[in-house]
Design an enzyme around this catalytic site. Structure first.
Site, PDB file in Angstrom:
ATOM      1  N   LYS A 227       0.487  -1.192   0.089  1.00 44.40           N
ATOM      2  CA  LYS A 227       0.460   0.023  -0.382  1.00 44.40           C
ATOM      3  C   LYS A 227       1.059   1.297   0.192  1.00 44.40           C
ATOM      4  O   LYS A 227       0.556   2.376  -0.831  1.00 44.40           O
ATOM      5  CB  LYS A 227      -0.690  -0.335   1.480  1.00 44.40           C
ATOM      6  CG  LYS A 227      -1.776  -0.967   1.691  1.00 44.40           C
ATOM      7  CD  LYS A 227      -2.316  -0.440   2.626  1.00 44.40           C
ATOM      8  CE  LYS A 227      -1.830  -0.561   4.328  1.00 44.40           C
ATOM      9  NZ  LYS A 227      -1.252  -1.496   4.671  1.00 44.40           N
TER      10      LYS A 227
ATOM     11  N   ARG B  47      -7.732   1.484  10.106  1.00 36.70           N
ATOM     12  CA  ARG B  47      -7.935   0.177  10.371  1.00 36.70           C
ATOM     13  C   ARG B  47      -8.941  -0.754  11.480  1.00 36.70           C
ATOM     14  O   ARG B  47      -8.928  -1.877  11.412  1.00 36.70           O
ATOM     15  CB  ARG B  47      -6.995   0.109  11.138  1.00 36.70           C
ATOM     16  CG  ARG B  47      -5.602   0.059  10.052  1.00 36.70           C
ATOM     17  CD  ARG B  47      -4.328   0.237  11.258  1.00 36.70           C
ATOM     18  NE  ARG B  47      -2.963  -0.723  10.791  1.00 36.70           N
ATOM     19  CZ  ARG B  47      -2.276   0.132   9.963  1.00 36.70           C
ATOM     20  NH1 ARG B  47      -1.805   1.183   9.395  1.00 36.70           N
ATOM     21  NH2 ARG B  47      -1.276  -0.593  10.004  1.00 36.70           N
TER      22      ARG B  47
ATOM     23  N   ARG C  99      12.403  -7.159   4.360  1.00 37.86           N
ATOM     24  CA  ARG C  99      12.033  -5.502   4.446  1.00 37.86           C
ATOM     25  C   ARG C  99      13.008  -4.845   4.878  1.00 37.86           C
ATOM     26  O   ARG C  99      12.945  -5.005   6.220  1.00 37.86           O
ATOM     27  CB  ARG C  99      10.491  -4.967   4.400  1.00 37.86           C
ATOM     28  CG  ARG C  99      10.450  -3.395   4.635  1.00 37.86           C
ATOM     29  CD  ARG C  99       8.842  -3.251   4.162  1.00 37.86           C
ATOM     30  NE  ARG C  99       8.376  -3.124   5.596  1.00 37.86           N
ATOM     31  CZ  ARG C  99       7.278  -2.919   5.452  1.00 37.86           C
ATOM     32  NH1 ARG C  99       5.761  -2.056   4.799  1.00 37.86           N
ATOM     33  NH2 ARG C  99       6.839  -3.086   7.104  1.00 37.86           N
TER      34      ARG C  99
ATOM     35  N   ARG D 108      12.439  -2.612  10.852  1.00 35.58           N
ATOM     36  CA  ARG D 108      11.471  -2.306  11.496  1.00 35.58           C
ATOM     37  C   ARG D 108      11.374  -3.014  12.899  1.00 35.58           C
ATOM     38  O   ARG D 108      10.989  -3.875  12.350  1.00 35.58           O
ATOM     39  CB  ARG D 108      10.254  -1.738  10.446  1.00 35.58           C
ATOM     40  CG  ARG D 108      10.052   0.159  10.364  1.00 35.58           C
ATOM     41  CD  ARG D 108       8.663  -0.018   9.460  1.00 35.58           C
ATOM     42  NE  ARG D 108       7.772  -0.438   9.939  1.00 35.58           N
ATOM     43  CZ  ARG D 108       6.086  -0.737   9.615  1.00 35.58           C
ATOM     44  NH1 ARG D 108       6.102   0.223   8.751  1.00 35.58           N
ATOM     45  NH2 ARG D 108       5.159  -0.884  10.186  1.00 35.58           N
TER      46      ARG D 108
ATOM     47  N   ARG E 195       0.143  -8.407  13.954  1.00 29.21           N
ATOM     48  CA  ARG E 195      -0.067  -7.597  13.551  1.00 29.21           C
ATOM     49  C   ARG E 195      -1.094  -8.191  12.340  1.00 29.21           C
ATOM     50  O   ARG E 195      -2.373  -7.088  12.051  1.00 29.21           O
ATOM     51  CB  ARG E 195       0.718  -6.680  12.345  1.00 29.21           C
ATOM     52  CG  ARG E 195       1.560  -5.707  13.093  1.00 29.21           C
ATOM     53  CD  ARG E 195       2.881  -5.413  13.066  1.00 29.21           C
ATOM     54  NE  ARG E 195       2.773  -4.469  11.142  1.00 29.21           N
ATOM     55  CZ  ARG E 195       3.565  -4.364  10.432  1.00 29.21           C
ATOM     56  NH1 ARG E 195       4.822  -4.863  10.465  1.00 29.21           N
ATOM     57  NH2 ARG E 195       3.384  -4.122   9.217  1.00 29.21           N
TER      58      ARG E 195
HETATM   59  P1  AMP Z   1       1.953   1.080   9.584  1.00 34.57           P
HETATM   60  O1  AMP Z   1       3.659   1.776   9.673  1.00 34.57           O
HETATM   61  O2  AMP Z   1       0.982   1.287   8.568  1.00 34.57           O
HETATM   62  O3  AMP Z   1       2.726  -0.842   9.382  1.00 34.57           O
HETATM   63  O4  AMP Z   1       1.935   1.322  11.153  1.00 34.57           O
HETATM   64  C1  AMP Z   1       2.646   0.854  11.670  1.00 34.57           C
HETATM   65  C2  AMP Z   1       2.474   1.006  13.184  1.00 34.57           C
HETATM   66  O5  AMP Z   1       1.747   2.032  13.374  1.00 34.57           O
HETATM   67  C3  AMP Z   1       1.034  -0.445  13.196  1.00 34.57           C
HETATM   68  O6  AMP Z   1       1.519  -1.634  13.407  1.00 34.57           O
HETATM   69  C4  AMP Z   1       0.083  -0.031  14.293  1.00 34.57           C
HETATM   70  O7  AMP Z   1       0.847   0.072  15.411  1.00 34.57           O
HETATM   71  C5  AMP Z   1       0.657   1.594  14.351  1.00 34.57           C
HETATM   72  N1  AMP Z   1      -0.903   2.355  13.259  1.00 34.57           N
HETATM   73  C6  AMP Z   1      -0.710   3.059  12.612  1.00 34.57           C
HETATM   74  N2  AMP Z   1      -1.820   3.019  11.780  1.00 34.57           N
HETATM   75  C7  AMP Z   1      -2.898   2.419  12.637  1.00 34.57           C
HETATM   76  C8  AMP Z   1      -4.130   2.724  12.411  1.00 34.57           C
HETATM   77  N3  AMP Z   1      -4.964   2.844  12.143  1.00 34.57           N
HETATM   78  N4  AMP Z   1      -4.954   2.745  14.085  1.00 34.57           N
HETATM   79  C9  AMP Z   1      -4.023   1.792  15.063  1.00 34.57           C
HETATM   80  N5  AMP Z   1      -2.914   1.812  14.846  1.00 34.57           N
HETATM   81  C10 AMP Z   1      -2.176   1.822  14.120  1.00 34.57           C
END
Ligand code: AMP
Length: 216
Positions: A13, A88, A127, A160, A171
């Site tokens: 994404k 989410r 990654r 990460r 996740r």
């Molecule tokens: P991402 O970079 O989108 O994979 O997000 C990394 C982490 O940030 C996720 O695993 C969550 O811990 C937190 N996070 C990001 N977006 C959200 C969201 N919309 N709701 C809740 N937690 C989020």
């Protein structure tokens, strides 16, 4: 153009949202990036969010909703935006819908990235990310020229903390439980576009582009 990019972690994404951002000249709003920035700055929000993120859990709705609503009020969002990683949960989707309804600017398209779940863990474990925003690499599928270094700036690539197997599984569970139901939510709103996202990046980008152009 107001769009949401929806899909499990590792579906690509973020990469596609950046390409669409450049193509449509609208900002890409990634809650993950905003939260990581808050953690880095050790702001009050960052300190609260850190533990959830490192464990692979979702950050509580009210924190993320406040963060994104504030970001959407910035002047660069006047002509639209791409939401990457938000909403989410159903509570986040409902809050977003209310906020945008009040402004008379509803979501026009939701791109659902459909991928083979078996491949996601492999994609995420390998990654590596440039800390200066020059994109993502993969130790096997897209290795940098010099091991562990960004091709563009030479910085040491980052693995990460939540891209390790245990956290990835957590996740994935959060996605299945809380985020996957949003596919039906947006289908019922008539804005869902399903995109097969297992192939090459250019082909996926073309499908995303044509879906977005069909509504803009
Ligand atoms: P991402 O970079 O989108 O994979 O997000 C990394 C982490 O940030 C996720 O695993 C969550 O811990 C937190 N996070 C990001 N977006 C959200 C969201 N919309 N709701 C809740 N937690 C989020």
């Amino acid at each position: 153009m107001r769009a949401i990019f929806l899909g499990p972690p590792g579906a690509g994404k973020g990469t596609q949202a950046k390409r669409a951002r450049d193509l449509f000249s609208i900002p890409q709003l990634s809650t993950g990036d905003l939260l990581r920035q808050a953690v880095k700055e050790e702001s009050e929000l960052g300190l609260k969010a850190k533990g959830y993120m490192e464990a692979g859990h979702l950050v509580p709705d009210e924190m993320v909703i406040a963060l994104i609503v504030e970001r959407m009020q910035q002047p660069d969002c006047a002509d639209g935006f791409i939401l990457d990683g938000f909403p989410r949960t159903e509570a986040q989707a409902v809050a977003l819908e209310r906020e945008l309804e009040e402004r008379g600017t509803p979501i026009e398209a939701v791109i659902n990235f459909r991928v083979d779940p078996e491949r996601l863990v492999e994609r995420l474990v390998g990654r590596r990310i440039c800390p200066n925003g020059h994109g993502e690499y993969h130790v096997r599928f897209h290795p940098p020229r010099a091991e562990g270094r960004c091709d563009v700036c030479g910085a040491e690539l980052v693995h990460r903390p939540d891209d390790h197997e245990d956290q990835i599984r957590t996740r994935m569970r959060a996605y299945d439980q809380d985020t996957a139901p949003l596919i039906a939510f947006y289908e019922s709103r008539g804005v869902l576009h399903d995109i097969g996202a297992d192939g090459d990046m250019d082909g996926i980008a073309r499908r995303v582009e044509s879906a977005l152009k069909s509504v803009s």
